[in-house]
Motif scaffolding. Structure first.
Motif, PDB file in Angstrom:
ATOM      1  N   ASP A  78       0.831  -1.199   0.000  1.00 58.52           N
ATOM      2  CA  ASP A  78       0.000   0.000   0.000  1.00 58.52           C
ATOM      3  C   ASP A  78       0.869   1.254   0.000  1.00 58.52           C
ATOM      4  O   ASP A  78       0.587   2.220  -0.721  1.00 58.52           O
ATOM      5  N   GLY A  79       1.923   1.236   0.832  1.00 61.68           N
ATOM      6  CA  GLY A  79       2.835   2.380   0.853  1.00 61.68           C
ATOM      7  C   GLY A  79       3.526   2.573  -0.480  1.00 61.68           C
ATOM      8  O   GLY A  79       3.774   3.705  -0.913  1.00 61.68           O
ATOM      9  N   ALA A  80       3.836   1.484  -1.162  1.00 63.62           N
ATOM     10  CA  ALA A  80       4.491   1.576  -2.465  1.00 63.62           C
ATOM     11  C   ALA A  80       3.578   2.235  -3.482  1.00 63.62           C
ATOM     12  O   ALA A  80       4.014   3.075  -4.288  1.00 63.62           O
ATOM     13  N   VAL A  81       2.304   1.860  -3.474  1.00 64.72           N
ATOM     14  CA  VAL A  81       1.363   2.463  -4.414  1.00 64.72           C
ATOM     15  C   VAL A  81       1.195   3.944  -4.120  1.00 64.72           C
ATOM     16  O   VAL A  81       1.159   4.785  -5.035  1.00 64.72           O
ATOM     17  N   THR A  82       1.078   4.308  -2.840  1.00 63.40           N
ATOM     18  CA  THR A  82       0.957   5.718  -2.480  1.00 63.40           C
ATOM     19  C   THR A  82       2.175   6.513  -2.951  1.00 63.40           C
ATOM     20  O   THR A  82       2.067   7.618  -3.476  1.00 63.40           O
ATOM     21  N   ALA A  83       3.375   5.932  -2.764  1.00 62.69           N
ATOM     22  CA  ALA A  83       4.590   6.603  -3.204  1.00 62.69           C
ATOM     23  C   ALA A  83       4.614   6.773  -4.719  1.00 62.69           C
ATOM     24  O   ALA A  83       5.027   7.816  -5.242  1.00 62.69           O
ATOM     25  N   ALA A  84       4.184   5.735  -5.454  1.00 60.50           N
ATOM     26  CA  ALA A  84       4.167   5.825  -6.916  1.00 60.50           C
ATOM     27  C   ALA A  84       3.218   6.909  -7.390  1.00 60.50           C
ATOM     28  O   ALA A  84       3.506   7.622  -8.367  1.00 60.50           O
ATOM     29  N   GLU A  85       2.062   7.018  -6.718  1.00 61.68           N
ATOM     30  CA  GLU A  85       1.112   8.080  -7.092  1.00 61.68           C
ATOM     31  C   GLU A  85       1.727   9.456  -6.881  1.00 61.68           C
ATOM     32  O   GLU A  85       1.516  10.389  -7.663  1.00 61.68           O
ATOM     33  N   GLU A  86       2.528   9.586  -5.816  1.00 57.46           N
ATOM     34  CA  GLU A  86       3.174  10.871  -5.537  1.00 57.46           C
ATOM     35  C   GLU A  86       4.284  11.179  -6.536  1.00 57.46           C
ATOM     36  O   GLU A  86       4.432  12.313  -7.001  1.00 57.46           O
ATOM     37  N   LEU A  87       5.057  10.165  -6.901  1.00 57.26           N
ATOM     38  CA  LEU A  87       6.205  10.371  -7.792  1.00 57.26           C
ATOM     39  C   LEU A  87       5.785  10.425  -9.248  1.00 57.26           C
ATOM     40  O   LEU A  87       6.415  11.121 -10.059  1.00 57.26           O
ATOM     41  N   GLY A  88       4.764   9.665  -9.599  1.00 58.45           N
ATOM     42  CA  GLY A  88       4.340   9.571 -10.985  1.00 58.45           C
ATOM     43  C   GLY A  88       4.780   8.279 -11.627  1.00 58.45           C
ATOM     44  O   GLY A  88       5.910   7.836 -11.442  1.00 58.45           O
TER      45      GLY A  88
ATOM     46  N   LEU B 299      10.949  -0.425  -8.337  1.00 55.58           N
ATOM     47  CA  LEU B 299      10.890  -0.893  -6.956  1.00 55.58           C
ATOM     48  C   LEU B 299      12.212  -1.582  -6.641  1.00 55.58           C
ATOM     49  O   LEU B 299      12.618  -2.513  -7.333  1.00 55.58           O
ATOM     50  N   LYS B 300      12.884  -1.122  -5.571  1.00 54.03           N
ATOM     51  CA  LYS B 300      14.190  -1.657  -5.224  1.00 54.03           C
ATOM     52  C   LYS B 300      14.231  -1.983  -3.739  1.00 54.03           C
ATOM     53  O   LYS B 300      13.808  -1.178  -2.905  1.00 54.03           O
ATOM     54  N   THR B 301      14.765  -3.158  -3.416  1.00 53.65           N
ATOM     55  CA  THR B 301      14.963  -3.491  -2.014  1.00 53.65           C
ATOM     56  C   THR B 301      15.999  -2.562  -1.399  1.00 53.65           C
ATOM     57  O   THR B 301      16.931  -2.109  -2.073  1.00 53.65           O
TER      58      THR B 301
ATOM     59  N   ARG C 298      19.851  -4.658  -3.932  1.00 53.04           N
ATOM     60  CA  ARG C 298      19.166  -3.547  -4.589  1.00 53.04           C
ATOM     61  C   ARG C 298      19.711  -3.276  -5.993  1.00 53.04           C
ATOM     62  O   ARG C 298      19.096  -2.562  -6.770  1.00 53.04           O
ATOM     63  N   HIS C 299      20.870  -3.840  -6.318  1.00 50.02           N
ATOM     64  CA  HIS C 299      21.424  -3.682  -7.666  1.00 50.02           C
ATOM     65  C   HIS C 299      21.326  -4.979  -8.472  1.00 50.02           C
ATOM     66  O   HIS C 299      21.935  -5.073  -9.541  1.00 50.02           O
TER      67      HIS C 299
ATOM     68  N   GLY D 244      12.834  -9.824   6.566  1.00 45.18           N
ATOM     69  CA  GLY D 244      12.173  -8.853   5.719  1.00 45.18           C
ATOM     70  C   GLY D 244      13.034  -7.617   5.517  1.00 45.18           C
ATOM     71  O   GLY D 244      14.076  -7.453   6.151  1.00 45.18           O
ATOM     72  N   THR D 245      12.589  -6.746   4.632  1.00 42.99           N
ATOM     73  CA  THR D 245      13.338  -5.521   4.358  1.00 42.99           C
ATOM     74  C   THR D 245      12.382  -4.461   3.854  1.00 42.99           C
ATOM     75  O   THR D 245      11.264  -4.769   3.417  1.00 42.99           O
ATOM     76  N   THR D 246      12.807  -3.242   3.924  1.00 42.26           N
ATOM     77  CA  THR D 246      12.026  -2.169   3.319  1.00 42.26           C
ATOM     78  C   THR D 246      12.374  -2.068   1.833  1.00 42.26           C
ATOM     79  O   THR D 246      13.336  -2.673   1.356  1.00 42.26           O
ATOM     80  N   PHE D 247      11.546  -1.295   1.108  1.00 43.40           N
ATOM     81  CA  PHE D 247      11.759  -1.094  -0.318  1.00 43.40           C
ATOM     82  C   PHE D 247      11.739   0.392  -0.628  1.00 43.40           C
ATOM     83  O   PHE D 247      11.155   1.193   0.121  1.00 43.40           O
ATOM     84  N   ASP D 248      12.401   0.739  -1.719  1.00 41.37           N
ATOM     85  CA  ASP D 248      12.406   2.116  -2.201  1.00 41.37           C
ATOM     86  C   ASP D 248      11.670   2.185  -3.523  1.00 41.37           C
ATOM     87  O   ASP D 248      11.859   1.328  -4.409  1.00 41.37           O
ATOM     88  N   VAL D 249      10.848   3.214  -3.656  1.00 42.44           N
ATOM     89  CA  VAL D 249      10.119   3.466  -4.897  1.00 42.44           C
ATOM     90  C   VAL D 249      10.710   4.706  -5.539  1.00 42.44           C
ATOM     91  O   VAL D 249      10.919   5.729  -4.875  1.00 42.44           O
TER      92      VAL D 249
END
Length: 895
Positions: A698-708, A713-715, A721-722, A757-762
């Protein structure tokens, strides 16, 4: 100049002279320096226990100097001022003292005024003015100021104090002056400029070259031997000197038939050079006595000095400190000696009795084994030598010092150096580049790492691969050799023949196979055969060679020549050789020979005006021509301008890193938060693409809406992450459904691989391009070093990374990219469009400035930098910081 800061209250001293709770002492500001007259001195921060020495310094000053400094007569410093001057916090109030022996002879200080300004003041003892003490103190004060975030020095100077104003302007700074109420207000920005760096380099070179003159241009020599081995060394040195043609004064002490002590030759001095072989325990005390005899340089042949403290043993640190306190330059321990010529004739101060012909090649090495090989090889080739020096364990005099001397030495036109390791690669790069502009510099580095650590050598270890050193050499125009024979072969060519004007090579031999081999080797080295190779019949003699050479002299389609002769039947090489020499003399073009049995410089390959170097194999001869052509390319190439964009916010960058270090213990590093790292990079025009860290879909989708949309999506895992192949990165996600599915798959994959587990960056998707990596690190050996390469396993596993030491020019940054084996991917490969190389070089240049100027930044990694057709997007970045472990480079420092 004066300071308006109020006096501090008196506090009790600790027993060791350090105040209780005193600020941490900045030991990395300590330095040994060479002064204008070639003598050495020490600079260090002032300490509370300097009060008595500072009072003695003050009372030795003339009334005029005291008035110019304090604007009033002051016979003695009051106790409250003495306390204030010696009790500083090394941050808002900084003071450095310059010492000759134990005596303070100059003081420089600054006091912060706010807004990036600091008031600066100097005081130099009358007896030593004119030696450049003020200028060297200014360099070190400015370096400390830059480290602390000071941008500008200001001073109030009486108009008659013209000497002080000249210290500022002569340093290369742009000085503003304004007269107000009888006082001259002076101000200048202390950030190094091209002019101030050039002034510093010129002053450093002059001083260090002069300090070496006592070694490599001596007038009177003292030979000292003590102990059984020392006496043997001394007797051999006496024999080699007497067997040469040295016309200067030579006195021997401690040898059979001569005076027993240094006191016995006090009336025979002064001496310039002392050749010493003696047990280690007595050498440090002896150095002061030698200085009293006027000695400027000492060659120490004996050993016994340890790198670590052992009971009853003398350490190298004690030895070099004794030399510096005596104002001497020291070669060794375990030096093989030196050979030099000059006004007093040829001086052979080695244990080899082989005579070297005087000429234009400077030779340097470290170990005795290498020294013997170089001297013997040079004699075998009849190589003309201007000077030779073996640094031994290199506790003081190094290859850098020797190159500084060669820069000023009119006799030396070619420099050849053999190293086991390089103690200060950053300075080597700077000095070698200047020397390469004067003439060829050839180096041979033993081993495979460039960091050999033989017994008795104190060698700092680098984490960087050997390629870093190789590229540093190439950046400086240095020519590399694999062996000592190759080193000497190249020196022979460069000393006797002109550089090739182009890449066309005339090939002449009496072997068809040999002609084919030469042609292929030339092509592989980037040269081309002029016309077609000429292969005479195997039995060809001087007449056949003469005919072909006459025809070649009438041609203009060649720039260099390689002529070979093989005695298939009768050996007439002695008659062919003069024809080759005639070709060289008449054409004036680069000529090398491979005549069987005529290696080096021989009478057969010479005329009255020209000597043609003979090589033992056509491979060696061809390789030498290739190296000569590459060096000529370097000499004629544009080396560009120092990278220095005008949109860098240095003040904000300094504030950011200092704030991060406020509560960090010294010796530790910390990783900046992504937000703070992006802010620091932005001060240098490096804009990192925004990313939002999320914990769930859910947080990823919200972030994508904000960024465009679309997004990547990267761990947050540093390794994964690479790694798109391992599920750590998912690209071009264009809607919520795709993003939710990618998040679920990636999270499961990462959890399975790392067990948690880990967080992700959008992040928004960047334009299509090639992923590159730009890094800057603080290396123990090199200091700041910049590297660049394309991203991906194949490139990283193959080590396809380029390296440079800052400061960089725009050409340096571009060459970092061009030197990559995979660079074709960036310039357009198999029909792909060329990418924005200018944007990538700009990023490399800006990273180099950030790392070079902010020693607090221990590492920077931009990964990936996605280079597209119209820009370079920084998609990932990490920055580590720590308290500085090195001083500023824009100051003169001895090892």
């Amino acid at each position: 100049m004066h300071s308006q800061e109020p006096a501090a209250a008196s506090e009790p001293r600790a027993a060791d002279g350090v105040e209780p709770g005193a600020p941490e002492y900045p030991a990395h500001w300590e330095a040994d320096v060479v002064l204008r007259d070639g003598s050495t001195a020490r600079i260090r921060p002032i300490r509370p226990d300097d009060a008595d020495a500072l009072q003695r310094f003050h009372t030795r000053q003339s009334p005029e100097s005291i008035y110019l400094r304090f604007f009033a007569p002051l016979e003695r410093l009051p106790d409250r001022d003495l306390h204030r001057f010696t009790h500083v916090d090394h941050s808002d109030r900084v003071a450095l003292v310059l010492l000759l022996g134990d005596d303070i002879v100059a003081v420089g200080r600054f006091d912060r005024l706010g807004g990036g300004d600091a008031e600066v003041a100097f005081n130099v003892l009358d007896d030593v003015q004119g030696k450049g003490l003020g200028s060297v103190l200014l360099e070190h004060l400015a370096a400390a100021g830059r480290e602390l975030g000071v941008r500008r020095f200001v001073a109030d100077v009486l108009p008659q104090n013209t000497r002080m104003v000249r210290v500022f302007s002569d340093a290369g700074y742009d000085v503003d002056q304004a007269l107000d109420d009888g006082v001259l207000a002076v101000s200048f920005t202390i950030r190094p400029t091209d002019r101030s760096l050039a002034v510093l380099a010129e002053r450093e070179q002059r001083a260090e070259a002069l300090s070496m003159a006592g070694l490599l241009d001596p007038g009177a020599v003292l030979v000292y031997g003590a102990g059984p081995d020392g006496v043997r060394f001394g007797e051999r040195l006496r024999a080699t000197i007497e067997g040469g043609h040295y016309a200067g004064t030579v006195r021997c002490v401690g040898l059979p038939g001569g005076p027993a002590t240094l006191a016995d030759v006090a009336d025979a001095g002064p001496f310039d050079l002392a050749l010493v072989a003696a047990p280690a325990v007595g050498v440090p005390a002896m150095l002061g006595d030698l200085a009293g005899l006027g000695v400027h340089g000492v060659v120490l042949y004996s050993g016994g000095f340890t790198t670590a403290t052992h009971e009853g043993r003398v350490t190298q640190r004690v030895l070099v400190r004794a030399a510096r306190e005596a104002g001497l330059r020291l070669v060794g321990p375990h030096s093989f000696g030196l050979v030099t010529g000059g006004a007093n004739g040829h001086l052979n101060a080695t244990t080899s009795q082989r005579r070297l012909r005087e000429g234009t090649v400077g030779l340097f090495c470290q170990s005795g084994a290498a020294g013997l090989a170089m001297v013997t090889g040079a004699a075998d080739r009849d190589l003309g030598v201007s000077s030779f020096l073996s640094a031994g364990h290199r506790v003081d005099v190094s290859g850098n010092d020797t190159m500084q001397f060669w820069l000023a030495d009119e006799r030396t036109r070619v420099s050849a150096l053999r190293f086991e390791s390089i103690g200060n690669p950053r300075k080597f790069s700077r000095v070698a580049r200047r020397l390469s502009e004067k003439g060829p510099v050839i180096t041979m580095i033993a081993g495979t790492t460039g960091q050999l650590n033989p017994p008795g050598h104190a060698v700092r270890i680098s984490r960087e691969p050997r390629r870093a050193l190789d590229e540093l050499m190439r950046q400086a125009g240095v020519i590399s050799a694999e062996t000592i024979p190759e080193l000497l072969d190249l020196a022979t060519l460069f000393s006797e023949q002109p550089l090739p004007a182009g890449r066309r090579v005339l090939v002449l031999t009496n072997s068809g196979t040999q002609a084919a081999v030469i042609a292929e080797l030339l092509g592989g080295g980037g040269l081309q055969v002029a016309g077609t190779p000429t292969a005479l019949v195997p039995t060809a003699g001087p007449d056949a060679y003469r005919e072909v050479i006459d025809a070649a002299l009438a041609r203009e389609d060649w720039d260099a020549a390689i002529v070979a002769y093989v005695p298939i039947l009768d050996d007439v090489g002695s008659a062919v050789g003069p024809e080759i020499a005639r070709l060289a003399e008449r054409s004036g073009r680069t000529t090398v020979a491979c005549v069987f049995g005529s290696a080096g410089l021989t009478p057969e390959l010479a005329t009255a005006q020209v000597r043609v170097p003979g090589f033992s194999t056509v491979e060696a001869a061809t390789h030498a021509l290739v190296q000569a052509a590459r060096y000529q390319d370097w000499r004629s190439a544009d080396r560009g301008r120092r990278v220095d964009p005008d949109d860098i916010d240095r003040r904000r960058a300094k504030e950011l890193v200092q704030a991060e270090l406020a509560d960090l213990p010294r010796g530790l590093t910390k990783r900046l938060s992504p937000e703070r790292a992006a802010e620091l990079l932005a001060t240098h025009g490096l804009q990192k693409w925004r990313e939002i860290t999320v914990k769930d879909a859910d947080g990823a989708v919200t972030a994508a809406e904000e960024l465009g949309w679309p997004v990547a999506l990267k761990t947050s895992d540093e390794v994964l992450r690479h790694r798109a192949d391992l599920g750590g990165v998912r690209l071009d996600l264009s809607n919520p459904a795709e993003l939710r599915e990618a998040f679920a798959q990636s999270e499961a994959r990462v959890r399975a691989m790392v067990g948690r587990g880990t967080t992700f960056d959008v992040q928004s998707m960047a334009p299509t391009g090639a992923a590159c990596v730009v890094r800057a690190t603080e290396d123990e050996l090199y200091g700041p070093i910049i590297s660049a390469g394309l991203g991906g396993d194949a490139v990283e596993l193959l080590g396809d990374v380029s390296y440079r030491v800052p400061p960089l020019t725009d050409v340096d940054a571009l060459e970092m990219i061009r030197s990559l084996r995979a660079s074709a991917r960036l310039f357009g490969h198999r029909g792909l469009p060329a990418l924005d190389i200018a944007a990538l070089t700009d990023a490399i240049g800006r990273v180099s400035i950030l790392k070079d100027e902010l020693a607090e930044v221990t590492s920077i990694t931009l990964n990936p930098v996605l280079v597209s057709e119209t820009g370079a997007a920084i998609l990932g970045a990490s920055v580590d910081v720590g308290h500085p472990a090195r001083g500023d480079a824009a100051r003169r420092v001895l090892p």
